[in-house]
Design a protein around this motif. Structure first.
Motif, PDB file in Angstrom:
ATOM      1  N   PRO A  48      15.670  24.756  46.739  1.00 49.73           N
ATOM      2  CA  PRO A  48      15.801  26.190  46.484  1.00 49.73           C
ATOM      3  C   PRO A  48      14.468  26.766  46.021  1.00 49.73           C
ATOM      4  O   PRO A  48      13.689  26.103  45.332  1.00 49.73           O
ATOM      5  N   LEU A  49      14.199  28.001  46.431  1.00 46.13           N
ATOM      6  CA  LEU A  49      12.964  28.686  46.063  1.00 46.13           C
ATOM      7  C   LEU A  49      13.267  30.119  45.669  1.00 46.13           C
ATOM      8  O   LEU A  49      14.241  30.707  46.135  1.00 46.13           O
ATOM      9  N   HIS A  50      12.392  30.692  44.851  1.00 45.57           N
ATOM     10  CA  HIS A  50      12.479  32.124  44.546  1.00 45.57           C
ATOM     11  C   HIS A  50      11.674  32.873  45.597  1.00 45.57           C
ATOM     12  O   HIS A  50      10.928  32.277  46.393  1.00 45.57           O
ATOM     13  N   GLY A  51      11.828  34.185  45.633  1.00 51.53           N
ATOM     14  CA  GLY A  51      11.261  35.007  46.694  1.00 51.53           C
ATOM     15  C   GLY A  51       9.783  34.810  46.949  1.00 51.53           C
ATOM     16  O   GLY A  51       9.357  34.613  48.084  1.00 51.53           O
ATOM     17  N   TYR A  52       8.964  34.834  45.898  1.00 52.16           N
ATOM     18  CA  TYR A  52       7.523  34.707  46.101  1.00 52.16           C
ATOM     19  C   TYR A  52       7.181  33.328  46.654  1.00 52.16           C
ATOM     20  O   TYR A  52       6.302  33.189  47.499  1.00 52.16           O
ATOM     21  N   ALA A  53       7.902  32.304  46.207  1.00 50.59           N
ATOM     22  CA  ALA A  53       7.667  30.949  46.720  1.00 50.59           C
ATOM     23  C   ALA A  53       8.054  30.861  48.199  1.00 50.59           C
ATOM     24  O   ALA A  53       7.402  30.144  48.967  1.00 50.59           O
ATOM     25  N   VAL A  54       9.093  31.592  48.612  1.00 53.49           N
ATOM     26  CA  VAL A  54       9.459  31.628  50.037  1.00 53.49           C
ATOM     27  C   VAL A  54       8.325  32.264  50.841  1.00 53.49           C
ATOM     28  O   VAL A  54       7.943  31.755  51.899  1.00 53.49           O
ATOM     29  N   ILE A  55       7.773  33.357  50.347  1.00 52.89           N
ATOM     30  CA  ILE A  55       6.663  34.018  51.029  1.00 52.89           C
ATOM     31  C   ILE A  55       5.498  33.042  51.211  1.00 52.89           C
ATOM     32  O   ILE A  55       4.914  32.946  52.292  1.00 52.89           O
ATOM     33  N   GLN A  56       5.173  32.291  50.156  1.00 60.66           N
ATOM     34  CA  GLN A  56       4.088  31.311  50.232  1.00 60.66           C
ATOM     35  C   GLN A  56       4.422  30.181  51.210  1.00 60.66           C
ATOM     36  O   GLN A  56       3.572  29.757  51.991  1.00 60.66           O
ATOM     37  N   ALA A  57       5.667  29.693  51.165  1.00 62.17           N
ATOM     38  CA  ALA A  57       6.072  28.592  52.046  1.00 62.17           C
ATOM     39  C   ALA A  57       6.037  29.009  53.510  1.00 62.17           C
ATOM     40  O   ALA A  57       5.618  28.234  54.370  1.00 62.17           O
ATOM     41  N   VAL A  58       6.459  30.230  53.798  1.00 57.37           N
ATOM     42  CA  VAL A  58       6.423  30.734  55.181  1.00 57.37           C
ATOM     43  C   VAL A  58       4.978  30.834  55.659  1.00 57.37           C
ATOM     44  O   VAL A  58       4.664  30.444  56.787  1.00 57.37           O
ATOM     45  N   ALA A  59       4.096  31.315  54.813  1.00 55.13           N
ATOM     46  CA  ALA A  59       2.676  31.383  55.184  1.00 55.13           C
ATOM     47  C   ALA A  59       2.137  29.986  55.464  1.00 55.13           C
ATOM     48  O   ALA A  59       1.407  29.776  56.443  1.00 55.13           O
ATOM     49  N   ASP A  60       2.513  29.010  54.635  1.00 54.51           N
ATOM     50  CA  ASP A  60       2.068  27.631  54.849  1.00 54.51           C
ATOM     51  C   ASP A  60       2.637  27.051  56.136  1.00 54.51           C
ATOM     52  O   ASP A  60       1.908  26.440  56.924  1.00 54.51           O
ATOM     53  N   LEU A  61       3.935  27.242  56.363  1.00 57.32           N
ATOM     54  CA  LEU A  61       4.584  26.710  57.570  1.00 57.32           C
ATOM     55  C   LEU A  61       3.979  27.276  58.844  1.00 57.32           C
ATOM     56  O   LEU A  61       3.914  26.596  59.866  1.00 57.32           O
ATOM     57  N   SER A  62       3.554  28.528  58.780  1.00 58.27           N
ATOM     58  CA  SER A  62       3.020  29.194  59.972  1.00 58.27           C
ATOM     59  C   SER A  62       1.496  29.154  60.026  1.00 58.27           C
ATOM     60  O   SER A  62       0.898  29.829  60.860  1.00 58.27           O
ATOM     61  N   ASP A  63       0.879  28.370  59.145  1.00 56.21           N
ATOM     62  CA  ASP A  63      -0.588  28.322  59.060  1.00 56.21           C
ATOM     63  C   ASP A  63      -1.189  29.716  58.915  1.00 56.21           C
ATOM     64  O   ASP A  63      -2.212  30.032  59.508  1.00 56.21           O
ATOM     65  N   GLY A  64      -0.499  30.568  58.152  1.00 59.53           N
ATOM     66  CA  GLY A  64      -0.995  31.903  57.872  1.00 59.53           C
ATOM     67  C   GLY A  64      -0.689  32.946  58.936  1.00 59.53           C
ATOM     68  O   GLY A  64      -1.024  34.110  58.772  1.00 59.53           O
ATOM     69  N   ALA A  65      -0.037  32.543  60.012  1.00 55.20           N
ATOM     70  CA  ALA A  65       0.247  33.477  61.105  1.00 55.20           C
ATOM     71  C   ALA A  65       1.353  34.472  60.753  1.00 55.20           C
ATOM     72  O   ALA A  65       1.404  35.564  61.311  1.00 55.20           O
ATOM     73  N   THR A  66       2.237  34.100  59.847  1.00 53.69           N
ATOM     74  CA  THR A  66       3.333  34.977  59.447  1.00 53.69           C
ATOM     75  C   THR A  66       3.201  35.286  57.963  1.00 53.69           C
ATOM     76  O   THR A  66       3.279  34.387  57.131  1.00 53.69           O
ATOM     77  N   ALA A  67       2.999  36.547  57.662  1.00 49.52           N
ATOM     78  CA  ALA A  67       2.900  37.010  56.275  1.00 49.52           C
ATOM     79  C   ALA A  67       4.074  37.948  56.016  1.00 49.52           C
ATOM     80  O   ALA A  67       4.161  39.011  56.626  1.00 49.52           O
ATOM     81  N   LEU A  68       4.968  37.530  55.158  1.00 49.13           N
ATOM     82  CA  LEU A  68       6.150  38.341  54.852  1.00 49.13           C
ATOM     83  C   LEU A  68       5.868  39.277  53.694  1.00 49.13           C
ATOM     84  O   LEU A  68       5.307  38.863  52.675  1.00 49.13           O
ATOM     85  N   GLY A  69       6.293  40.515  53.847  1.00 46.49           N
ATOM     86  CA  GLY A  69       6.320  41.443  52.733  1.00 46.49           C
ATOM     87  C   GLY A  69       7.644  41.303  52.011  1.00 46.49           C
ATOM     88  O   GLY A  69       8.597  40.721  52.544  1.00 46.49           O
ATOM     89  N   ALA A  70       7.721  41.834  50.804  1.00 45.04           N
ATOM     90  CA  ALA A  70       8.940  41.707  50.015  1.00 45.04           C
ATOM     91  C   ALA A  70      10.139  42.321  50.731  1.00 45.04           C
ATOM     92  O   ALA A  70      11.224  41.728  50.768  1.00 45.04           O
ATOM     93  N   GLY A  71       9.971  43.492  51.320  1.00 50.07           N
ATOM     94  CA  GLY A  71      11.082  44.152  52.014  1.00 50.07           C
ATOM     95  C   GLY A  71      11.583  43.329  53.185  1.00 50.07           C
ATOM     96  O   GLY A  71      12.798  43.196  53.392  1.00 50.07           O
ATOM     97  N   THR A  72      10.659  42.769  53.949  1.00 45.37           N
ATOM     98  CA  THR A  72      11.031  41.933  55.094  1.00 45.37           C
ATOM     99  C   THR A  72      11.745  40.676  54.621  1.00 45.37           C
ATOM    100  O   THR A  72      12.763  40.272  55.181  1.00 45.37           O
TER     101      THR A  72
END
Length: 117
Positions: free
Chosen positions: A16-40
């Motif tokens: 389980p992760l909190h929102g900001y950690a999800v944003i960081q994990a998605v950036a890591d998984l996508s090698d920076g190609a996907t940057a999520l904003g809070a609303g998204t």
């Protein structure tokens, strides 16, 4: 499934992760190609939760701010696994198409297509 939803599910698979950690994990998984904003992020989490693929797993207050944690459900894990298989198969078909591109067509006999020789 959208790429963003897929990456969010994958990010929640290990723990389980909190929102900001999800944003960081998605950036890591996508090698920076996907940057999520809070609303998204939270729009996707709401949709994924509505579909039964993620669920809240607790809250804590850190530095006066509430952190809400999310975890992937069993259905969410299965959905991520199915999407991974679908993408793998799509990539294999794409590679076959790319490998075939540029190669001359091979007639099945000594005649060219359309009966010309």
């Amino acid at each position: 499934m959208t790429e963003q939803a897929y990456l969010i599910l994958l990010s929640l698979t290990p723990e389980p992760l909190h929102g900001y950690a999800v944003i960081q994990a998605v950036a890591d998984l996508s090698d920076g190609a996907t940057a999520l904003g809070a609303g998204t992020l939270y729009g996707n989490l709401d949709r994924l939760a509505g579909a039964g693929l993620v669920e809240p797993s607790g809250e804590e207050v850190v530095d006066g701010r509430l952190r809400r944690y999310y975890r992937v459900t069993d259905d969410g894990r299965r959905a991520a696994e199915q999407e991974t298989v679908r993408l793998r198969e799509l990539a294999a078909r794409a590679q076959r198409a790319l490998d075939a591109r540029g190669k001359p067509a091979r007639p099945t006999s000594g005649r060219l297509a359309g009966g010309l020789a």
